[in-house]
Design a protein around this motif. Sequence first.
Motif, PDB file in Angstrom:
ATOM      1  N   HIS A 110       0.845  -1.198   0.000  1.00  0.00           N
ATOM      2  CA  HIS A 110       0.000   0.000   0.000  1.00  0.00           C
ATOM      3  C   HIS A 110       0.881   1.249   0.000  1.00  0.00           C
ATOM      4  N   ASN A 111       0.296   2.336  -0.434  1.00  0.00           N
ATOM      5  CA  ASN A 111       0.887   3.657  -0.253  1.00  0.00           C
ATOM      6  C   ASN A 111      -0.248   4.667  -0.147  1.00  0.00           C
ATOM      7  N   ILE A 112       0.097   5.933   0.032  1.00  0.00           N
ATOM      8  CA  ILE A 112      -0.912   6.981   0.168  1.00  0.00           C
ATOM      9  C   ILE A 112      -0.557   8.076  -0.826  1.00  0.00           C
ATOM     10  N   VAL A 113      -1.441   8.304  -1.781  1.00  0.00           N
ATOM     11  CA  VAL A 113      -1.231   9.340  -2.788  1.00  0.00           C
ATOM     12  C   VAL A 113      -2.392  10.321  -2.689  1.00  0.00           C
ATOM     13  N   PHE A 114      -2.071  11.576  -2.335  1.00  0.00           N
ATOM     14  CA  PHE A 114      -3.097  12.621  -2.276  1.00  0.00           C
ATOM     15  C   PHE A 114      -3.253  13.206  -3.666  1.00  0.00           C
ATOM     16  N   ASP A 115      -4.497  13.273  -4.128  1.00  0.00           N
ATOM     17  CA  ASP A 115      -4.729  13.821  -5.464  1.00  0.00           C
ATOM     18  C   ASP A 115      -5.604  15.061  -5.459  1.00  0.00           C
ATOM     19  N   GLU A 116      -6.165  15.434  -4.306  1.00  0.00           N
ATOM     20  CA  GLU A 116      -7.015  16.612  -4.243  1.00  0.00           C
ATOM     21  C   GLU A 116      -6.979  17.181  -2.841  1.00  0.00           C
ATOM     22  N   GLY A 117      -6.952  18.501  -2.772  1.00  0.00           N
ATOM     23  CA  GLY A 117      -6.968  19.178  -1.480  1.00  0.00           C
ATOM     24  C   GLY A 117      -6.346  20.544  -1.592  1.00  0.00           C
ATOM     25  N   PRO A 118      -6.497  21.358  -0.552  1.00  0.00           N
ATOM     26  CA  PRO A 118      -5.899  22.687  -0.569  1.00  0.00           C
ATOM     27  C   PRO A 118      -4.375  22.594  -0.443  1.00  0.00           C
ATOM     28  N   GLY A 119      -3.695  23.528  -1.023  1.00  0.00           N
ATOM     29  CA  GLY A 119      -2.233  23.566  -0.898  1.00  0.00           C
ATOM     30  C   GLY A 119      -1.550  22.502  -1.745  1.00  0.00           C
ATOM     31  N   ASN A 120      -0.304  22.209  -1.388  1.00  0.00           N
ATOM     32  CA  ASN A 120       0.526  21.254  -2.122  1.00  0.00           C
ATOM     33  C   ASN A 120       0.257  19.830  -1.650  1.00  0.00           C
ATOM     34  N   VAL A 121      -0.707  19.164  -2.256  1.00  0.00           N
ATOM     35  CA  VAL A 121      -1.066  17.807  -1.824  1.00  0.00           C
ATOM     36  C   VAL A 121       0.006  16.783  -2.194  1.00  0.00           C
ATOM     37  N   ASP A 122       0.814  17.062  -3.205  1.00  0.00           N
ATOM     38  CA  ASP A 122       1.889  16.126  -3.568  1.00  0.00           C
ATOM     39  C   ASP A 122       2.864  15.947  -2.410  1.00  0.00           C
ATOM     40  N   ALA A 123       3.098  16.998  -1.635  1.00  0.00           N
ATOM     41  CA  ALA A 123       4.027  16.926  -0.509  1.00  0.00           C
ATOM     42  C   ALA A 123       3.492  16.020   0.606  1.00  0.00           C
ATOM     43  N   LEU A 124       2.191  15.784   0.635  1.00  0.00           N
ATOM     44  CA  LEU A 124       1.583  14.935   1.665  1.00  0.00           C
ATOM     45  C   LEU A 124       1.686  13.451   1.329  1.00  0.00           C
ATOM     46  N   SER A 125       1.851  13.137   0.073  1.00  0.00           N
ATOM     47  CA  SER A 125       1.833  11.745  -0.388  1.00  0.00           C
ATOM     48  C   SER A 125       3.022  10.949   0.137  1.00  0.00           C
ATOM     49  N   HIS A 126       2.807   9.668   0.301  1.00  0.00           N
ATOM     50  CA  HIS A 126       3.871   8.717   0.644  1.00  0.00           C
ATOM     51  C   HIS A 126       3.885   7.687  -0.480  1.00  0.00           C
ATOM     52  N   ASP A 127       4.715   7.972  -1.494  1.00  0.00           N
ATOM     53  CA  ASP A 127       4.737   7.134  -2.692  1.00  0.00           C
ATOM     54  C   ASP A 127       5.380   5.773  -2.468  1.00  0.00           C
ATOM     55  N   ASP A 128       6.319   5.682  -1.517  1.00  0.00           N
ATOM     56  CA  ASP A 128       6.969   4.401  -1.242  1.00  0.00           C
ATOM     57  C   ASP A 128       5.940   3.405  -0.728  1.00  0.00           C
ATOM     58  N   LEU A 129       6.127   2.151  -1.098  1.00  0.00           N
ATOM     59  CA  LEU A 129       5.165   1.116  -0.717  1.00  0.00           C
ATOM     60  C   LEU A 129       5.442   0.578   0.687  1.00  0.00           C
ATOM     61  N   PHE A 130       4.354   0.364   1.416  1.00  0.00           N
ATOM     62  CA  PHE A 130       4.418  -0.322   2.705  1.00  0.00           C
ATOM     63  C   PHE A 130       4.248  -1.809   2.411  1.00  0.00           C
ATOM     64  N   ASN A 131       5.169  -2.633   2.891  1.00  0.00           N
ATOM     65  CA  ASN A 131       5.116  -4.064   2.595  1.00  0.00           C
ATOM     66  C   ASN A 131       4.985  -4.939   3.829  1.00  0.00           C
ATOM     67  N   ALA A 132       4.863  -4.349   4.993  1.00  0.00           N
ATOM     68  CA  ALA A 132       4.773  -5.147   6.223  1.00  0.00           C
ATOM     69  C   ALA A 132       3.728  -4.549   7.158  1.00  0.00           C
ATOM     70  N   ALA A 133       3.120  -5.416   7.924  1.00  0.00           N
ATOM     71  CA  ALA A 133       2.135  -4.969   8.917  1.00  0.00           C
ATOM     72  C   ALA A 133       2.830  -4.103   9.961  1.00  0.00           C
ATOM     73  N   GLY A 134       2.127  -3.070  10.397  1.00  0.00           N
ATOM     74  CA  GLY A 134       2.641  -2.207  11.452  1.00  0.00           C
ATOM     75  C   GLY A 134       3.379  -0.976  10.950  1.00  0.00           C
TER      76      GLY A 134
END
Length: 165
Positions: A110-134
Motif C-alpha cells: 500500500h501507499n498513500i497518494v493525495f490527489d485533491e486538497g488545498p495547498g501542495n497535496v503532492d508533498a503529503l503523499s507517501h509514494d513508497d510502498l508499505f510491505n509489512a504490517a505495522g
Amino acid sequence: MASTAAAAQVAVPSCTGLRVSSSSAKVSSAKSTAVSVKSVAPRASLEAAKKVAGNALVATGASLLLAFGAHADTVISMGTADGQLLFDPAAVTVAAGEKITFKNVGGFPHNIVFDEGPGNVDALSHDDLFNAAGEEYSITLTEKGNYEYYCEPHSGVMRGKITVS
C-alpha cells in the motif's frame, strides 16, 4: 435531680426552593433530663454535596481536556488483517493541526497518494510502498478543506477522504 424550667432558643433552618430562612422556636424542659442534640444530617448533606461537586469538577476537567487538545491522534488503517483492500475509516473529519497516522494492517503493498486538497497535496503523499504490517506514516493537516487520497496499487477500491474543519 434538679428541675430545669428555663426556655432555650433553637434556630431551625427551613429551605424553600432557593430561599433559605431561619425560624426560632422556644423549647422548654419541665423535667430534669439533659438533652444533647447533635446535628448529623446537615454535615452528612454537606459532605455528600462536596463529593458531588468534586465529581462534577473532575468530569468537567476531563471534558475540557478532550475538547482542547488532549485527544488521541486519528488512525486510518490501510487494508485489513483478512486481506480486504480498504482504508478504515474511509472518510474522517479532523481538527486543523490534528495528527493523522496511516497504519499498514494487511493486503500489501500500500501507499498513500493525495490527489485533491488545498495547498501542495503532492508533498503529503507517501509514494513508497508499505510491505509489512505495522508500518506507519503520519501527517498533520493545518489548512481547512477536503483532502482526497488513494492507494496506487489498489486505486480502484482503496480511496479515502479527510475533511479538516
